[in-house]
Scaffold this motif. Sequence first.
Motif, mmCIF file in Angstrom:
data_model
loop_
_atom_site.group_PDB
_atom_site.id
_atom_site.type_symbol
_atom_site.label_atom_id
_atom_site.label_comp_id
_atom_site.label_asym_id
_atom_site.label_seq_id
_atom_site.Cartn_x
_atom_site.Cartn_y
_atom_site.Cartn_z
ATOM 1 N N HIS A 1 7.495 5.495 -2.693
ATOM 2 C CA HIS A 1 7.250 3.304 -2.055
ATOM 3 C C HIS A 1 6.314 3.446 -1.866
ATOM 4 N N THR A 2 6.031 1.950 -2.571
ATOM 5 C CA THR A 2 5.085 1.117 -1.485
ATOM 6 C C THR A 2 5.681 0.028 -0.034
ATOM 7 N N VAL A 3 4.762 0.106 0.726
ATOM 8 C CA VAL A 3 5.441 -0.545 1.676
ATOM 9 C C VAL A 3 3.899 -1.903 1.576
ATOM 10 N N ILE B 1 0.760 -1.016 0.013
ATOM 11 C CA ILE B 1 -0.029 -0.037 0.235
ATOM 12 C C ILE B 1 0.975 1.140 0.108
ATOM 13 N N GLY B 2 0.559 2.338 -0.352
ATOM 14 C CA GLY B 2 0.780 3.387 0.035
ATOM 15 C C GLY B 2 1.780 3.972 -1.568
ATOM 16 N N GLY B 3 1.925 3.590 -2.396
ATOM 17 C CA GLY B 3 2.410 3.405 -3.443
ATOM 18 C C GLY B 3 1.778 4.721 -4.223
ATOM 19 N N ARG B 4 3.188 5.251 -5.237
ATOM 20 C CA ARG B 4 2.382 6.516 -5.806
ATOM 21 C C ARG B 4 3.689 6.846 -6.961
ATOM 22 N N TRP B 5 3.277 7.054 -8.491
ATOM 23 C CA TRP B 5 4.189 7.727 -9.389
ATOM 24 C C TRP B 5 3.552 8.616 -9.950
#
Length: 66
Positions: free
Chosen positions: A12-14, A2-6
């Motif tokens: 970065h995802t965790v 979760i938590g990724g964004r581009w």
Amino acid sequence: YIGGRWGKENTHTVRLSPEFYTEEEEVMAVIEKAIFSSKNEGIAGERFADTVKRLGFEYVNKKLIG
């Protein structure tokens, strides 16, 4: 994960708790919790990655898995 964004900002995802989900129902339950969490605790217009960052990964992980 979760938590990724581009895009303009990269995050970065965790990985969620090390539990491995193999059943579709389990995966769908976590997705549903993520949607409700974003709706209930997110700020209008806030991306989910930003909500996770603001609330803290440990808190969100506990809400989704716990």
